[in-house]
Motif scaffolding. Structure first.
Motif, PDB file in Angstrom:
ATOM      1  N   PRO A 170      28.291 -13.042  24.391  1.00 35.48           N
ATOM      2  CA  PRO A 170      29.659 -13.348  24.822  1.00 35.48           C
ATOM      3  C   PRO A 170      30.117 -12.404  25.932  1.00 35.48           C
ATOM      4  N   GLN A 171      30.897 -12.920  26.853  1.00 32.17           N
ATOM      5  CA  GLN A 171      31.325 -12.161  28.020  1.00 32.17           C
ATOM      6  C   GLN A 171      31.946 -10.823  27.639  1.00 32.17           C
ATOM      7  N   VAL A 172      32.725 -10.815  26.577  1.00 26.69           N
ATOM      8  CA  VAL A 172      33.444  -9.602  26.188  1.00 26.69           C
ATOM      9  C   VAL A 172      32.502  -8.496  25.729  1.00 26.69           C
ATOM     10  N   LEU A 173      31.259  -8.848  25.354  1.00 26.11           N
ATOM     11  CA  LEU A 173      30.309  -7.861  24.838  1.00 26.11           C
ATOM     12  C   LEU A 173      29.255  -7.456  25.858  1.00 26.11           C
ATOM     13  N   ARG A 174      29.315  -7.988  27.064  1.00 32.42           N
ATOM     14  CA  ARG A 174      28.223  -7.775  28.011  1.00 32.42           C
ATOM     15  C   ARG A 174      28.140  -6.359  28.561  1.00 32.42           C
ATOM     16  N   GLY A 175      29.137  -5.540  28.344  1.00 28.35           N
ATOM     17  CA  GLY A 175      29.049  -4.150  28.767  1.00 28.35           C
ATOM     18  C   GLY A 175      28.790  -3.208  27.621  1.00 28.35           C
ATOM     19  N   THR A 176      28.407  -3.730  26.470  1.00 32.42           N
ATOM     20  CA  THR A 176      28.258  -2.912  25.267  1.00 32.42           C
ATOM     21  C   THR A 176      26.802  -2.762  24.863  1.00 32.42           C
ATOM     22  N   PHE A 177      26.609  -2.001  23.770  1.00 32.32           N
ATOM     23  CA  PHE A 177      25.279  -1.734  23.244  1.00 32.32           C
ATOM     24  C   PHE A 177      24.535  -3.009  22.855  1.00 32.32           C
ATOM     25  N   LEU A 178      25.263  -4.089  22.523  1.00 34.11           N
ATOM     26  CA  LEU A 178      24.598  -5.294  22.046  1.00 34.11           C
ATOM     27  C   LEU A 178      23.610  -5.829  23.076  1.00 34.11           C
TER      28      LEU A 178
END
Length: 513
Positions: free
Chosen positions: A135-143
């Motif tokens: 998901p776009q909201v998670l694209r800068g995270t560890f996931l």
């Protein structure tokens, strides 16, 4: 791979993996800059091939503790040095290839190509970037780091072995060829093709070569729409069963509708058109996830359809579950004896010598790492194929779904003490005409039959030859049209609903690709 059945699945495992993989943000320099470790030395313009290239050596940069916790997976194979010819679009085929649109699924990046003879090809990266499955909201995270590192669960060269194995059992297949794309190749200099530069890639024809040539090749959405529209258009169920058992034997769990194309035959003398399944995207063959603590948690507790390839079949229902939409609609006319006969025939068609020949299509360094282990596992799985087949059959037979089409059909249901026989014909057909569908269901295997008449003015005739309360139960959905139910005296366990089945469960729900 389908987009996110990941949304609710990583929880604990994702958090633990994040601790190991990152301080909390996506790693900017995750991928290897070039498949050639010595890329600082320019590749001569006349070079026809490269040596020592790697599919993704970044996956093998971790130590023993990390591998024990997350999983060793296929990391050594991703870092193994291989040789590959240099891709030259002008000469790779007679007349060359012309680049087209950039495409790709949720992992691969691909470039569509056109040959001078009109055939379509595709070049796709060996390494993957699953950021599009996030998901776009998670694209800068560890996931993103978690998902990217998990590509090491796949074997980068497994697809090279499939043509030999598929040929042996009569399943259509692509013929991928491994190449190196020069970082300075003029055809790959646009921003959209940055992921190809200096990397290993596969070139293959988009449609598997078939004889006789099909009238058309279509995607799953169009294929099932055709089946729902007209009874003259039918899935070749024995061919699909061979393909699905091959999937299970090779451990290819990612078989959702988007992973299939369908070849339409030319109309036969009876006007019928057969739809033959064409498997695509063999990225999950020989998948290995559960060889670390976190991999085990993910595969056993959260994403149970991400099944590890091993000598024994782990979680058969999960292994086959991604193909449920296709299986439920494309295998509902075959009985247990037909399933078992197919499995036994495949055992004979896959001798040890053929397995060895297929695995030697791996690059030598990859074969040295994986060949003997894969060979032993494939032989054991072949010997156990009837058991997998029986599990698969029982799963589908428990609650089968049968449907008509947008035309008018007549369903004749005969209930006996030891079986329920369902026959389907066009309303206009003579009673002696060959049926469109006929199968006997056994109460020991089948709990309930869902029958959907779909559109058209349909007739359902129920004939009871058993004591009241017979099994399996029947749920009959009339759908659109003026339908007629003929069930003299009524019968226990039978329910007729004039409306269509719920949109979520409907037989003619379009597939999600």
């Amino acid at each position: 791979m389908p987009p996110l059945r990941l949304r609710t699945s990583f929880s604990l495992a994702g958090v633990l993996a994040a601790f190991l993989l990152s301080t909390g943000c996506v790693r900017r320099q995750f991928f290897q800059p070039d498949a050639r470790p010595d890329a600082s030395q320019p590749l001569p313009l006349a070079a026809d091939s490269v040596r020592g290239a790697t599919a993704g050596r970044q996956y093998a940069r971790h130590g023993g503790l990390y591998n024990a916790l997350v999983g060793r997976h296929h990391r050594p194979t991703w870092a193994a040095p291989v040789s590959a010819p240099v891709l030259r679009l002008g000469t790779v085929l007679p007349g060359g290839l012309s680049p087209g649109k950039v495409g790709g699924g949720f992992n691969s990046t691909s470039l569509n190509m056109a040959a001078t003879d009109g055939r379509s090809y595709v070049v796709r990266t060996v390494d993957k970037d699953p950021i599009r499955a996030t998901p776009q909201v998670l694209r800068g995270t560890f996931l993103v780091n978690v998902l990217r590192d998990n590509i090491s669960s796949t074997n980068p060269y497994a697809g090279l072995t499939v043509p030999v194995l598929a040929d042996a059992v009569g399943v259509p297949h692509a013929n991928p060829r491994l190449f190196y794309v020069r970082a300075d190749d003029p055809a790959f200099q646009t921003d959209s093709l940055v992921h190809f530069r200096g990397q290993l890639a596969y070139l293959e024809e988009k449609a598997a070569p078939l004889l006789p040539s099909p009238a058309a090749v279509i995607n799953s959405t169009k294929a099932f729409a055709a089946v729902f529209a007209n009874p003259a258009q039918r899935i070749d169920q024995p061919a699909l069963l061979r393909a699905r058992l091959l999937d299970g034997w090779m451990g290819d769990w990612d078989r959702h509708p988007g992973q299939w194309s369908w070849a339409l035959s030319r109309p036969g003398r009876d006007g019928h058109i057969a739809l033959t399944a064409l498997p695509k995207d063999r990225d999950m063959v020989f998948y290995r996830l559960d060889d670390g603590v976190l991999g085990w948690l993910i595969g056993h507790l959260f994403l149970r359809h991400w099944v590890t390839f091993a000598p024994r079949y782990k979680n058969p229902s999960g292994l086959m579950s991604s193909g449920h939409y296709v299986d439920q609609r494309g295998l509902n006319a075959l009985n247990r004896a037909q399933f078992q006969a197919t499995a036994r025939a495949m055992q004979q068609q896959l001798p040890d010598s053929l397995i060895d020949r297929a695995l030697h299509r791996l690059p030598p360094a990859a074969f040295a790492l994986e060949g003997p282990r894969l060979s032993a596992a494939l032989q054991t799985r072949r010997d156990k194929l009837p058991a997998l087949t029986d599990d698969f059959y029982r799963l589908l037979a428990k609650r089968p779904r049968i449907a008509g089409t947008a035309q008018s059909e007549r369903f004749f249901i005969q209930r006996y003490a030891d079986s329920t026989v369902v026959t389907m014909q066009p309303v206009s057909a003579a009673a002696t005409a060959a049926p469109l569908y006929r199968r006997a269901f056994l109460p020991a295997e089948t709990r309930r039959i869902d029958l959907e008449a779909l559109a058209g003015d349909d007739v359902v005739i129920i004939e009871n030859h058993a004591p009241r309360g017979g099994k399996p139960k029947l749920r009959i959905y009339g759908g659109a049209g003026q339908d007629e139910l003929r069930a003299p005296g009524g019968h226990s366990g039978i329910r007729f609903i004039q409306e269509s089945a719920s949109a979520k469960r409907a037989y003619d729900k379009p597939p999600e690709e």
